[in-house]
Design a protein around this motif. Structure first.
Motif, PDB file in Angstrom:
ATOM      1  N   LEU A 251       0.807  -1.210   0.000  1.00 51.79           N
ATOM      2  CA  LEU A 251       0.000   0.000   0.000  1.00 51.79           C
ATOM      3  C   LEU A 251       0.842   1.261   0.000  1.00 51.79           C
ATOM      4  O   LEU A 251       0.447   2.282  -0.559  1.00 51.79           O
ATOM      5  N   SER A 252       2.004   1.195   0.662  1.00 54.12           N
ATOM      6  CA  SER A 252       2.847   2.381   0.796  1.00 54.12           C
ATOM      7  C   SER A 252       4.266   1.973   1.183  1.00 54.12           C
ATOM      8  O   SER A 252       4.460   0.971   1.871  1.00 54.12           O
TER       9      SER A 252
ATOM     10  N   ARG B 169      11.914  10.822   2.239  1.00 53.05           N
ATOM     11  CA  ARG B 169      10.650  11.423   1.809  1.00 53.05           C
ATOM     12  C   ARG B 169      10.289  12.600   2.707  1.00 53.05           C
ATOM     13  O   ARG B 169       9.656  13.552   2.281  1.00 53.05           O
ATOM     14  N   ALA B 170      10.688  12.529   3.957  1.00 54.85           N
ATOM     15  CA  ALA B 170      10.395  13.593   4.914  1.00 54.85           C
ATOM     16  C   ALA B 170      11.478  14.668   4.917  1.00 54.85           C
ATOM     17  O   ALA B 170      11.496  15.537   5.771  1.00 54.85           O
TER      18      ALA B 170
ATOM     19  N   HIS C 252       2.719   9.197  10.492  1.00 55.61           N
ATOM     20  CA  HIS C 252       1.261   9.237  10.400  1.00 55.61           C
ATOM     21  C   HIS C 252       0.896   8.479   9.128  1.00 55.61           C
ATOM     22  O   HIS C 252       1.213   8.919   8.025  1.00 55.61           O
ATOM     23  N   VAL C 253       0.272   7.323   9.290  1.00 56.75           N
ATOM     24  CA  VAL C 253       0.007   6.448   8.141  1.00 56.75           C
ATOM     25  C   VAL C 253      -1.461   6.427   7.739  1.00 56.75           C
ATOM     26  O   VAL C 253      -1.827   5.730   6.791  1.00 56.75           O
TER      27      VAL C 253
ATOM     28  N   PRO D  32      -0.131  10.827   1.099  1.00 54.86           N
ATOM     29  CA  PRO D  32       0.963   9.938   1.502  1.00 54.86           C
ATOM     30  C   PRO D  32       1.188   9.975   3.021  1.00 54.86           C
ATOM     31  O   PRO D  32       0.724  10.885   3.711  1.00 54.86           O
ATOM     32  N   CYS D  33       1.911   8.995   3.485  1.00 52.35           N
ATOM     33  CA  CYS D  33       2.300   8.955   4.894  1.00 52.35           C
ATOM     34  C   CYS D  33       3.236  10.142   5.152  1.00 52.35           C
ATOM     35  O   CYS D  33       3.965  10.557   4.268  1.00 52.35           O
ATOM     36  N   ARG D  34       3.184  10.667   6.363  1.00 51.40           N
ATOM     37  CA  ARG D  34       4.058  11.801   6.671  1.00 51.40           C
ATOM     38  C   ARG D  34       4.710  11.602   8.030  1.00 51.40           C
ATOM     39  O   ARG D  34       4.175  10.932   8.903  1.00 51.40           O
TER      40      ARG D  34
END
Length: 153
Positions: free
Chosen positions: A78-79, A85-86, A120-121, A125-127
């Motif tokens: 899923l991710s 990315r952060a 935070h999923v 997108p997740c962050r």
């Protein structure tokens, strides 16, 4: 290939194992056989955790520095979460542990750069929600967990 870790889903109907062979296996404990094998990462998989709500999502972590979220029913990724990315320069530090928050909205990931990251999923997108750094240890991996407080009256 030896097993690094395991997790039991909330309904006690599946066991997830993670291994040196870069795979994650989902087992049916009633018949003691693997029902699904995920070619999960490009390095040994060191962490597995089911979401605490219904066990429908599995978080995995690996020496490749990635955390991945999987749909348990389909085996679909899923991710993929990674520190860069952060905007962080973690250089894909190996993941040693993952843990889901009880509400299923967050995943903690501890890595070999002495950092624990709270992701935070629940959104896409997740962050990155928070980052915790602590004592530096070159020899040992750290684990992470959520503390749930129950008010008893």
């Amino acid at each position: 290939s030896y097993v690094f870790g395991c997790a039991l889903n909330p309904a006690n109907t599946l066991v997830a194992t993670c291994s040196f062979d870069e795979t994650v296996k989902l087992w049916d404990p009633r018949v003691a056989r693997a029902v699904l094998t995920l070619d999960a990462h490009s390095e040994p998989v060191t962490a597995v955790a089911f979401n605490g709500l219904d066990g429908s999502v599995l978080a995995t972590g690996s020496y490749d520095g990635l955390v991945r979220l999987w749909d348990v029913a389909s085996g679909e990724c899923l991710s993929t979460i990674f520190a860069e990315r952060a905007g962080l320069s973690a250089q894909h530090a190996p993941v040693s542990h993952t843990a889901y928050s009880p509400n299923g909205e967050y995943v903690l990931a501890s890595t070999h750069d002495s950092t624990i990251r709270l992701w935070h999923v629940a959104g896409n997108p997740c962050r990155l929600a928070r980052e915790f750094t602590g004592r530096r240890s070159e020899r040992y991996c750290c684990t992470a967990a959520f503390h749930v407080r129950c008010d008893r009256r």
